[in-house]
Design a protein around this motif. Structure first.
Motif, PDB file in Angstrom:
ATOM      1  N   VAL A 100       0.817  -1.221   0.000  1.00 51.25           N
ATOM      2  CA  VAL A 100       0.000   0.000   0.000  1.00 51.25           C
ATOM      3  C   VAL A 100       0.851   1.271   0.000  1.00 51.25           C
ATOM      4  O   VAL A 100       0.384   2.337  -0.429  1.00 51.25           O
ATOM      5  CB  VAL A 100      -0.973   0.011   1.206  1.00 51.25           C
ATOM      6  CG1 VAL A 100      -1.920  -1.175   1.135  1.00 51.25           C
ATOM      7  CG2 VAL A 100      -0.231   0.040   2.530  1.00 51.25           C
ATOM      8  N   ALA A 101       2.087   1.177   0.470  1.00 52.87           N
ATOM      9  CA  ALA A 101       2.964   2.361   0.532  1.00 52.87           C
ATOM     10  C   ALA A 101       3.676   2.618  -0.797  1.00 52.87           C
ATOM     11  O   ALA A 101       3.985   3.770  -1.130  1.00 52.87           O
ATOM     12  CB  ALA A 101       3.997   2.195   1.643  1.00 52.87           C
ATOM     13  N   PHE A 102       3.934   1.559  -1.550  1.00 51.77           N
ATOM     14  CA  PHE A 102       4.721   1.674  -2.776  1.00 51.77           C
ATOM     15  C   PHE A 102       4.180   2.693  -3.781  1.00 51.77           C
ATOM     16  O   PHE A 102       4.958   3.496  -4.323  1.00 51.77           O
ATOM     17  CB  PHE A 102       4.868   0.303  -3.438  1.00 51.77           C
ATOM     18  CG  PHE A 102       5.499   0.359  -4.796  1.00 51.77           C
ATOM     19  CD1 PHE A 102       6.875   0.417  -4.935  1.00 51.77           C
ATOM     20  CD2 PHE A 102       4.709   0.381  -5.951  1.00 51.77           C
ATOM     21  CE1 PHE A 102       7.460   0.494  -6.197  1.00 51.77           C
ATOM     22  CE2 PHE A 102       5.281   0.455  -7.206  1.00 51.77           C
ATOM     23  CZ  PHE A 102       6.657   0.510  -7.337  1.00 51.77           C
ATOM     24  N   PRO A 103       2.863   2.683  -4.110  1.00 55.23           N
ATOM     25  CA  PRO A 103       2.382   3.620  -5.137  1.00 55.23           C
ATOM     26  C   PRO A 103       2.653   5.085  -4.818  1.00 55.23           C
ATOM     27  O   PRO A 103       2.990   5.869  -5.716  1.00 55.23           O
ATOM     28  CB  PRO A 103       0.872   3.336  -5.189  1.00 55.23           C
ATOM     29  CG  PRO A 103       0.729   1.945  -4.702  1.00 55.23           C
ATOM     30  CD  PRO A 103       1.784   1.797  -3.646  1.00 55.23           C
ATOM     31  N   LEU A 104       2.508   5.473  -3.545  1.00 54.83           N
ATOM     32  CA  LEU A 104       2.775   6.856  -3.175  1.00 54.83           C
ATOM     33  C   LEU A 104       4.250   7.200  -3.354  1.00 54.83           C
ATOM     34  O   LEU A 104       4.593   8.293  -3.825  1.00 54.83           O
ATOM     35  CB  LEU A 104       2.359   7.101  -1.721  1.00 54.83           C
ATOM     36  CG  LEU A 104       0.847   7.135  -1.461  1.00 54.83           C
ATOM     37  CD1 LEU A 104       0.568   7.149   0.036  1.00 54.83           C
ATOM     38  CD2 LEU A 104       0.221   8.349  -2.133  1.00 54.83           C
ATOM     39  N   MET A 105       5.108   6.271  -2.983  1.00 55.67           N
ATOM     40  CA  MET A 105       6.542   6.473  -3.161  1.00 55.67           C
ATOM     41  C   MET A 105       6.880   6.574  -4.647  1.00 55.67           C
ATOM     42  O   MET A 105       7.574   7.506  -5.085  1.00 55.67           O
ATOM     43  CB  MET A 105       7.315   5.315  -2.528  1.00 55.67           C
ATOM     44  CG  MET A 105       8.816   5.414  -2.681  1.00 55.67           C
ATOM     45  SD  MET A 105       9.544   6.708  -1.651  1.00 55.67           S
ATOM     46  CE  MET A 105       9.469   5.877  -0.056  1.00 55.67           C
ATOM     47  N   TYR A 106       6.376   5.647  -5.416  1.00 60.74           N
ATOM     48  CA  TYR A 106       6.659   5.606  -6.852  1.00 60.74           C
ATOM     49  C   TYR A 106       6.194   6.879  -7.557  1.00 60.74           C
ATOM     50  O   TYR A 106       6.946   7.476  -8.331  1.00 60.74           O
ATOM     51  CB  TYR A 106       5.975   4.374  -7.461  1.00 60.74           C
ATOM     52  CG  TYR A 106       5.920   4.399  -8.967  1.00 60.74           C
ATOM     53  CD1 TYR A 106       7.052   4.110  -9.731  1.00 60.74           C
ATOM     54  CD2 TYR A 106       4.737   4.717  -9.635  1.00 60.74           C
ATOM     55  CE1 TYR A 106       7.010   4.149 -11.111  1.00 60.74           C
ATOM     56  CE2 TYR A 106       4.683   4.757 -11.008  1.00 60.74           C
ATOM     57  CZ  TYR A 106       5.810   4.468 -11.748  1.00 60.74           C
ATOM     58  OH  TYR A 106       5.759   4.505 -13.111  1.00 60.74           O
ATOM     59  N   GLN A 107       4.976   7.282  -7.278  1.00 64.84           N
ATOM     60  CA  GLN A 107       4.412   8.455  -7.947  1.00 64.84           C
ATOM     61  C   GLN A 107       5.187   9.716  -7.612  1.00 64.84           C
ATOM     62  O   GLN A 107       5.459  10.542  -8.489  1.00 64.84           O
ATOM     63  CB  GLN A 107       2.942   8.615  -7.539  1.00 64.84           C
ATOM     64  CG  GLN A 107       2.172   9.657  -8.330  1.00 64.84           C
ATOM     65  CD  GLN A 107       1.883   9.223  -9.752  1.00 64.84           C
ATOM     66  OE1 GLN A 107       2.267   8.137 -10.167  1.00 64.84           O
ATOM     67  NE2 GLN A 107       1.252  10.086 -10.523  1.00 64.84           N
TER      68      GLN A 107
END
Length: 217
Positions: A100-107
């Motif tokens: 759940v944390a990855f997309p925010l980091m990636y974006q």
């Protein structure tokens, strides 16, 4: 009361901090790959990477159970390797937090990489820098604000994860009971004062995280 409060807080911070390390590593690599590459199906892959951002947490939890459960090839392989299922363990809570944390980091990191002037990177290559040196000494420093913002937002998201963690890791005090789960359990058992303590803690941490993100921008 002290253990009831501090154990979930400590566990949540521990899981969220570890999840952010993985999300940062994979987020930076994925963002660099997606911003510097052009290939067929790129839009589809990027959509998949961002999917956990919009999927209901219970759906994410269900998919994790299907992937890592005892009936799946991956789950069976893990059981054979470690002599136990990954479900209802600290590692399950960590995986849910990373997802759940990855997309925010990636974006956030991708936005930072895209803001770097290609002419600056090209000038560094002309001066003799290889691609790794350009990435390490040009791209990363010029994107550092976006990377820090992504790290903070990813930490806050991992800290607040509930649905996927509850389904995939369960509610085991001292092992998988994070703050959001502890709030639910405390309220369900009628311990409103303990629930308030957790809620105030989460509000304060989230406020500080967002304040830092606003300041560095």
């Amino acid at each position: 009361m002290n253990d009831q409060f501090w154990v979930p807080v400590k566990l949540s911070i521990e899981i969220a901090s570890t999840a952010v390390i993985f999300a940062l590593l994979f987020g930076v690599l994925a963002a660099f790959w997606m911003t510097k590459s052009s290939f067929r199906g790129k839009t589809v892959i990027e959509t998949v990477l961002l999917l956990p951002l919009v999927l209901p947490p219970t759906v994410v939890g269900f998919l994790l159970i299907m992937i890592f459960g005892s009936q799946s090839p991956v789950g069976k392989w893990i059981e054979d390797l470690f002599q136990q299922s990954i479900m209802f363990t600290w590692w399950a809570a960590l995986i849910a937090a990373i997802i759940v944390a990855f997309p925010l980091m990636y974006q956030s990191v991708k936005t930072g990489f895209r803001s770097v002037d290609p002419d600056i990177e090209a000038a560094a290559r002309i001066d003799g820098a290889n691609n790794w040196q350009v990435f390490l000494f040009i791209t990363i420093p010029l994107s550092i604000k976006s990377i820090i913002s992504g790290t903070i937002l990813a930490f806050a998201r991992a800290l607040g994860e509930f649905g996927a963690t509850f389904m995939f890791a369960g509610n085991i005090p001292g092992k998988t009971q994070t703050i959001p789960i502890a709030v639910y359990i405390a309220l369900d058992s009628g311990n409103t004062s303990l629930a308030w303590m957790f809620v105030i803690t989460m509000v304060l941490i989230s406020f500080v995280m967002l304040l830092i993100t606003t300041i560095i921008k």
